[in-house]
Design an enzyme around this catalytic site. Structure first.
Site, PDB file in Angstrom:
ATOM      1  N   ASP A 193      -7.497  11.184  -2.344  1.00 43.58           N
ATOM      2  CA  ASP A 193      -6.858   9.928  -1.359  1.00 43.58           C
ATOM      3  C   ASP A 193      -5.597  10.455  -1.010  1.00 43.58           C
ATOM      4  O   ASP A 193      -4.742  10.020  -1.508  1.00 43.58           O
ATOM      5  CB  ASP A 193      -7.091   8.713  -2.236  1.00 43.58           C
ATOM      6  CG  ASP A 193      -6.489   7.589  -1.361  1.00 43.58           C
ATOM      7  OD1 ASP A 193      -5.954   7.729  -0.458  1.00 43.58           O
ATOM      8  OD2 ASP A 193      -6.809   6.512  -1.845  1.00 43.58           O
TER       9      ASP A 193
ATOM     10  N   ARG B 256     -24.757   1.133  14.839  1.00 40.47           N
ATOM     11  CA  ARG B 256     -24.463   1.359  13.382  1.00 40.47           C
ATOM     12  C   ARG B 256     -24.492   3.070  13.191  1.00 40.47           C
ATOM     13  O   ARG B 256     -23.904   3.498  12.449  1.00 40.47           O
ATOM     14  CB  ARG B 256     -25.234   0.773  12.454  1.00 40.47           C
ATOM     15  CG  ARG B 256     -25.211   1.172  10.950  1.00 40.47           C
ATOM     16  CD  ARG B 256     -25.548   0.327   9.921  1.00 40.47           C
ATOM     17  NE  ARG B 256     -26.856  -0.624  10.192  1.00 40.47           N
ATOM     18  CZ  ARG B 256     -27.973  -0.086  10.340  1.00 40.47           C
ATOM     19  NH1 ARG B 256     -28.196   1.238   9.814  1.00 40.47           N
ATOM     20  NH2 ARG B 256     -29.197  -0.784  10.436  1.00 40.47           N
TER      21      ARG B 256
ATOM     22  N   LYS C 247      -2.827   2.063   6.995  1.00 43.99           N
ATOM     23  CA  LYS C 247      -1.643   2.488   6.817  1.00 43.99           C
ATOM     24  C   LYS C 247      -0.937   3.312   7.782  1.00 43.99           C
ATOM     25  O   LYS C 247      -0.954   2.944   8.880  1.00 43.99           O
ATOM     26  CB  LYS C 247      -1.612   3.173   5.027  1.00 43.99           C
ATOM     27  CG  LYS C 247      -2.323   2.397   4.250  1.00 43.99           C
ATOM     28  CD  LYS C 247      -1.863   0.939   3.774  1.00 43.99           C
ATOM     29  CE  LYS C 247      -2.931   0.485   3.078  1.00 43.99           C
ATOM     30  NZ  LYS C 247      -3.402   0.775   1.674  1.00 43.99           N
TER      31      LYS C 247
ATOM     32  N   TYR D 152      -4.994   3.625  -6.684  1.00 43.36           N
ATOM     33  CA  TYR D 152      -5.120   2.490  -6.046  1.00 43.36           C
ATOM     34  C   TYR D 152      -5.909   0.969  -6.552  1.00 43.36           C
ATOM     35  O   TYR D 152      -7.035   1.492  -7.102  1.00 43.36           O
ATOM     36  CB  TYR D 152      -5.385   2.499  -4.478  1.00 43.36           C
ATOM     37  CG  TYR D 152      -5.489   1.346  -3.750  1.00 43.36           C
ATOM     38  CD1 TYR D 152      -4.465   0.755  -3.146  1.00 43.36           C
ATOM     39  CD2 TYR D 152      -6.882   0.582  -3.172  1.00 43.36           C
ATOM     40  CE1 TYR D 152      -4.377  -0.504  -2.509  1.00 43.36           C
ATOM     41  CE2 TYR D 152      -6.708  -0.366  -2.661  1.00 43.36           C
ATOM     42  CZ  TYR D 152      -5.758  -0.974  -2.203  1.00 43.36           C
ATOM     43  OH  TYR D 152      -5.897  -2.070  -1.258  1.00 43.36           O
TER      44      TYR D 152
HETATM   45  C1  PLP Z   1      -4.447   0.608   1.035  1.00 46.06           C
HETATM   46  C2  PLP Z   1      -5.043   1.603   0.161  1.00 46.06           C
HETATM   47  C3  PLP Z   1      -6.471   1.799  -0.131  1.00 46.06           C
HETATM   48  C4  PLP Z   1      -7.416   1.004   0.598  1.00 46.06           C
HETATM   49  O1  PLP Z   1      -7.632   0.852   1.791  1.00 46.06           O
HETATM   50  P1  PLP Z   1      -8.002  -0.603   2.636  1.00 46.06           P
HETATM   51  O2  PLP Z   1      -7.940  -0.224   3.984  1.00 46.06           O
HETATM   52  O3  PLP Z   1      -6.923  -1.672   2.441  1.00 46.06           O
HETATM   53  O4  PLP Z   1      -9.279  -0.887   2.315  1.00 46.06           O
HETATM   54  C5  PLP Z   1      -6.919   2.944  -0.848  1.00 46.06           C
HETATM   55  N1  PLP Z   1      -6.029   3.781  -1.302  1.00 46.06           N
HETATM   56  C6  PLP Z   1      -4.714   3.735  -1.117  1.00 46.06           C
HETATM   57  C7  PLP Z   1      -3.867   4.807  -1.715  1.00 46.06           C
HETATM   58  C8  PLP Z   1      -4.495   2.712  -0.362  1.00 46.06           C
HETATM   59  O5  PLP Z   1      -2.817   2.517  -0.479  1.00 46.06           O
END
Ligand code: PLP
Length: 385
Positions: free
Chosen positions: A187, A63, A212, A115
């Site tokens: 983000d 961890r 993504k 999101y």
């Molecule tokens: C998908 C997404 C998240 C969350 O990510 P996960 O890997 O699904 O937990 C956060 N911010 C944006 C802009 C996203 O597209």
């Protein structure tokens, strides 16, 4: 007896890895320091035998640290031009851990069409611990300035919003954050470090859903946090270890593998997305096209809401569902998928009508995507007539 060689045997100092595509492959973290193996192995372990009672090794419990994760985090720090980066079990684990930097009574200004998971964790989890958030249109710096309070500790912005793909000016946000002594957290999931690196524009922390573009192959759920300073690195490392939101070694391996092709994937996907946005704008069945001129996601509004179902169900090439940033194109109906939990009147107010489509452009040929879309638009018009 010959002594065993040690790696790295040559200097890996960054003399010639200043450009992005090269940096994806030559970061100094791409080979296994123990053996020189061309890919860092999956260290599938939970603990590490210590050299002695008072001689701790570099790793003790997985961890707190794992060699596969450490190599990936080195690459992530290079890509975002960060002091340090951390790999998390998901994008939401990354965002949630960053939110734990704050305390009861602190206030954040947040992108309003953020999101859904970020909205949910702020309004239904962190709100219970006294963290306050105001949601505003962060593409408008005046709206952000007006929302700042004496207890505002951070601006949490998405570089491109969803589903309308509005850009937030990171430089303007960093100036606002600096003047009120708040952190700027970005983000940057929709753009990836290929398109922009917010730490170089004044952000303090960058988060990605690596599920993504960074992973890129619809085969791993992961998140990343990159920070500008040693002090923030210490705090985020402390929280990640305290909370335990780490990424497992298999997924670290997959992510490091995916990142190697980020440059060529993005170059192609952005070009195809721009072509598709132009093509869509000329179609009579399409009322509006939203494309920020960067990234590989295009949103568009069909002329009639009732076309949405026959349209997406006739499409042959894209996957139908909620993700983005993959090698395969993915089509999403925000009113039914990503924003289904937003109450219908609020969706209407925000313009998220049933005929709004979000299309994440993959690596398919542009002409094939166009032919597929043309057939589906024709079928939607016929079925709904
Ligand atoms: C998908 C997404 C998240 C969350 O990510 P996960 O890997 O699904 O937990 C956060 N911010 C944006 C802009 C996203 O597209």
């Amino acid at each position: 007896m010959t002594s065993s060689p040690t790696w790295p045997k040559r200097s890996k100092e960054p003399a010639v890895r200043t450009r992005f595509a090269t940096r994806l492959l030559h970061t100094g973290h791409e080979t296994d320091p123990a053996t020189g193996a061309a890919a860092v192995p999956i260290y599938q372990v939970s603990m590490f035998d210590q050299p002695g009672l008072d001689q701790p090794g570099e790793f003790d419990y997985a961890r707190s640290g794992n060699p596969t994760r450490k190599a990936l985090e080195g690459v992530l720090a290079e890509l975002d031009e960060a002091h340090a980066a951390f790999a998390f079990g998901s994008g939401m684990a990354a965002i949630s851990t960053v939110l734990m930097l704050f305390s009861a009574g602190d206030h954040l200004v947040v992108t309003d069409d953020c999101y859904g998971g970020t909205y949910r964790v702020l309004t239904r989890v962190f709100s219970r611990f006294g963290l306050k958030a105001t949601f505003v249109d962060t593409s408008d710096p005046e709206a952000v300035r007006a929302a700042i309070r004496p207890n505002t500790k951070a601006l949490l912005v998405e570089s491109v919003s969803n589903p309308f793909l509005k850009r937030t000016d990171i430089l303007a946000m960093s100036i606002l954050a600096r003047t009120c002594g708040a952190l700027l957290i970005v983000d940057n999931t929709f753009l990836s470090p290929y398109v922009s690196r917010p730490l170089t524009e004044g952000a303090d922390i960058v988060v990605h859903s690596a599920t993504k573009y960074l992973g890129g192959h619809s085969d791993v759920v992961a998140g990343t946090v990159a920070v500008k300073t040693a002090a923030l690195a210490q705090e985020v490392y402390f929280l990640q270890n305290a909370v335990g939101a780490v990424l497992g070694p298999q997924d670290c391996f997959l992510l490091q593998r995916g990142i190697k092709t980020l440059g060529v994937r993005m170059e192609r996907q952005v070009r195809t997305a721009a072509g598709l946005a132009r093509w869509l704008a000329d179609r009579p069945e399409v009322k509006e096209v939203f494309y920020p001129g960067a990234g590989a996601v295009v949103s568009f509004r069909l002329a009639r809401d009732e076309w949405a179902a026959p349209f997406v169900e006739t499409l042959q090439l894209p996957l139908l569902g909620v993700s983005l940033g993959a090698v395969e194109s993915i089509v999403t109906v925000p009113a039914r998928h990503s924003h289904a939990s937003v109450p219908a009147p609020e969706r209407q107010r925000r313009g998220i009508t049933d005929g709004l489509i979000r299309y994440s452009v993959g690596l398919e040929d542009l002409e094939d995507l166009q032919e597929d879309l043309a057939l589906a638009l024709g079928q939607a018009v016929r079925v709904a007539a």
